[in-house]
Design an enzyme around this catalytic site. Structure first.
Site, PDB file in Angstrom:
ATOM      1  N   CYS A  26       5.528  88.866  19.090  1.00 49.60           N
ATOM      2  CA  CYS A  26       4.908  88.629  20.405  1.00 49.60           C
ATOM      3  C   CYS A  26       4.628  87.141  20.574  1.00 49.60           C
ATOM      4  O   CYS A  26       4.780  86.594  21.676  1.00 49.60           O
ATOM      5  CB  CYS A  26       3.622  89.433  20.556  1.00 49.60           C
ATOM      6  SG  CYS A  26       3.911  91.169  20.981  1.00 49.60           S
TER       7      CYS A  26
ATOM      8  N   ASP B 286      17.307  84.662  12.758  1.00 53.16           N
ATOM      9  CA  ASP B 286      16.391  85.087  11.697  1.00 53.16           C
ATOM     10  C   ASP B 286      16.044  83.875  10.828  1.00 53.16           C
ATOM     11  O   ASP B 286      16.911  83.067  10.483  1.00 53.16           O
ATOM     12  CB  ASP B 286      17.045  86.190  10.845  1.00 53.16           C
ATOM     13  CG  ASP B 286      16.031  86.938   9.987  1.00 53.16           C
ATOM     14  OD1 ASP B 286      15.797  88.121  10.264  1.00 53.16           O
ATOM     15  OD2 ASP B 286      15.471  86.326   9.057  1.00 53.16           O
TER      16      ASP B 286
ATOM     17  N   HIS C 214       5.683  94.676  23.555  1.00 61.73           N
ATOM     18  CA  HIS C 214       5.348  95.036  22.176  1.00 61.73           C
ATOM     19  C   HIS C 214       5.544  96.537  21.975  1.00 61.73           C
ATOM     20  O   HIS C 214       4.755  97.357  22.444  1.00 61.73           O
ATOM     21  CB  HIS C 214       3.907  94.651  21.832  1.00 61.73           C
ATOM     22  CG  HIS C 214       3.554  94.982  20.407  1.00 61.73           C
ATOM     23  ND1 HIS C 214       3.922  94.177  19.352  1.00 61.73           N
ATOM     24  CD2 HIS C 214       2.917  96.041  19.851  1.00 61.73           C
ATOM     25  CE1 HIS C 214       3.505  94.720  18.217  1.00 61.73           C
ATOM     26  NE2 HIS C 214       2.897  95.855  18.497  1.00 61.73           N
TER      27      HIS C 214
ATOM     28  N   GLY D 242      12.478  99.774   5.419  1.00 57.69           N
ATOM     29  CA  GLY D 242      12.569  98.324   5.244  1.00 57.69           C
ATOM     30  C   GLY D 242      12.005  97.512   6.393  1.00 57.69           C
ATOM     31  O   GLY D 242      12.262  96.309   6.492  1.00 57.69           O
TER      32      GLY D 242
ATOM     33  N   HIS E 125       7.163  95.015  15.132  1.00 56.01           N
ATOM     34  CA  HIS E 125       7.580  94.860  16.535  1.00 56.01           C
ATOM     35  C   HIS E 125       9.068  95.166  16.530  1.00 56.01           C
ATOM     36  O   HIS E 125       9.834  94.477  15.837  1.00 56.01           O
ATOM     37  CB  HIS E 125       7.266  93.427  17.007  1.00 56.01           C
ATOM     38  CG  HIS E 125       7.643  93.121  18.440  1.00 56.01           C
ATOM     39  ND1 HIS E 125       6.765  92.502  19.325  1.00 56.01           N
ATOM     40  CD2 HIS E 125       8.796  93.303  19.115  1.00 56.01           C
ATOM     41  CE1 HIS E 125       7.385  92.329  20.490  1.00 56.01           C
ATOM     42  NE2 HIS E 125       8.615  92.813  20.391  1.00 56.01           N
TER      43      HIS E 125
ATOM     44  N   HIS F 220      12.830  95.523  16.464  1.00 51.61           N
ATOM     45  CA  HIS F 220      13.858  94.475  16.500  1.00 51.61           C
ATOM     46  C   HIS F 220      15.171  95.026  15.977  1.00 51.61           C
ATOM     47  O   HIS F 220      15.205  95.899  15.114  1.00 51.61           O
ATOM     48  CB  HIS F 220      13.440  93.251  15.672  1.00 51.61           C
ATOM     49  CG  HIS F 220      12.986  93.569  14.282  1.00 51.61           C
ATOM     50  ND1 HIS F 220      11.716  94.038  14.011  1.00 51.61           N
ATOM     51  CD2 HIS F 220      13.617  93.505  13.085  1.00 51.61           C
ATOM     52  CE1 HIS F 220      11.591  94.240  12.716  1.00 51.61           C
ATOM     53  NE2 HIS F 220      12.741  93.934  12.122  1.00 51.61           N
TER      54      HIS F 220
HETATM   55  P1  5GP Z   1      12.536  93.761   9.062  1.00 48.63           P
HETATM   56  O1  5GP Z   1      12.570  93.767   7.573  1.00 48.63           O
HETATM   57  O2  5GP Z   1      11.146  94.005   9.618  1.00 48.63           O
HETATM   58  O3  5GP Z   1      13.574  94.668   9.667  1.00 48.63           O
HETATM   59  O4  5GP Z   1      13.002  92.317   9.494  1.00 48.63           O
HETATM   60  C1  5GP Z   1      12.132  91.300   9.863  1.00 48.63           C
HETATM   61  C2  5GP Z   1      12.953  90.044   9.918  1.00 48.63           C
HETATM   62  O5  5GP Z   1      12.203  89.061  10.588  1.00 48.63           O
HETATM   63  C3  5GP Z   1      13.294  89.477   8.543  1.00 48.63           C
HETATM   64  O6  5GP Z   1      14.713  89.381   8.403  1.00 48.63           O
HETATM   65  C4  5GP Z   1      12.615  88.105   8.536  1.00 48.63           C
HETATM   66  O7  5GP Z   1      13.380  87.112   7.887  1.00 48.63           O
HETATM   67  C5  5GP Z   1      12.432  87.818  10.005  1.00 48.63           C
HETATM   68  N1  5GP Z   1      11.275  87.003  10.328  1.00 48.63           N
HETATM   69  C6  5GP Z   1      10.002  87.206   9.894  1.00 48.63           C
HETATM   70  N2  5GP Z   1       9.178  86.279  10.415  1.00 48.63           N
HETATM   71  C7  5GP Z   1       9.947  85.473  11.193  1.00 48.63           C
HETATM   72  C8  5GP Z   1       9.665  84.323  12.004  1.00 48.63           C
HETATM   73  O8  5GP Z   1       8.533  83.851  12.109  1.00 48.63           O
HETATM   74  N3  5GP Z   1      10.711  83.764  12.646  1.00 48.63           N
HETATM   75  C9  5GP Z   1      11.985  84.265  12.571  1.00 48.63           C
HETATM   76  N4  5GP Z   1      12.929  83.626  13.253  1.00 48.63           N
HETATM   77  N5  5GP Z   1      12.282  85.343  11.825  1.00 48.63           N
HETATM   78  C10 5GP Z   1      11.280  85.942  11.145  1.00 48.63           C
HETATM   79 ZN    ZN Z   2       4.683  92.331  19.164  1.00 49.59          ZN
END
Ligand code: 5GP
Ligand code: ZN
Length: 113
Positions: A6, A29, A45, A92, A97, A99
């Site tokens: 967010c 990422d 959100h 995982g 949020h 994505h």
């Molecule tokens: P999840 O494991 O929740 O599916 O993926 C979260 C993704 O968000 C991870 O690949 C992580 O590297 C990425 N991520 C986490 N925090 C940030 C951030 O502050 N900026 C960006 N650009 N990516 C983020």
């Molecule tokens: Zn959010």
């Protein structure tokens, strides 16, 4: 609200944004797992796939369309790419949020973890 994505939507945390429209944004990422690793997220959100009802189904369809367009724009549309949504702790999901990961630019393993 203490949600990192967010804050990215609001511009309070910098990110490498590659696409925006009225419903979604996409950015690189921070810890890329492939030469192309984008995150496509709703501006709204929504915690996870578990929160998707019929109301949000068009939004999810739009995210899929955007992922396809971005794959082409990033030069991986023809060679191939992967779109992933992690849901919940065993799925995982780390950021709470919704994505969609768009991964491409290298040979991705056939396995799904
Ligand atoms: P999840 O494991 O929740 O599916 O993926 C979260 C993704 O968000 C991870 O690949 C992580 O590297 C990425 N991520 C986490 N925090 C940030 C951030 O502050 N900026 C960006 N650009 N990516 C983020
Ligand atoms: Zn959010």
């Amino acid at each position: 609200m203490d949600c990192i994505f967010c804050k990215i939507v609001a511009g309070q945390i910098p990110s490498d944004v590659v696409y925006t429209d009225d419903r979604v944004i996409a950015f690189r990422d921070i810890n890329p797992m492939a030469p192309v690793h984008l995150l496509i997220i709703p501006r709204e959100h929504i915690v996870s796939l578990n929160d998707i009802t019929e109301r949000e189904t068009p939004l999810l369809g739009h995210m899929v369309q955007v992922s396809k367009q971005l794959a082409k724009q990033q030069g991986v549309g023809t060679k191939g790419y992967r779109v992933v949504i992690n849901c919940g702790s065993q799925g995982g999901q780390v950021v709470q949020h919704l994505h969609m990961h768009l991964l491409g630019g290298r040979e991705l393993s056939g396995g799904l973890g």
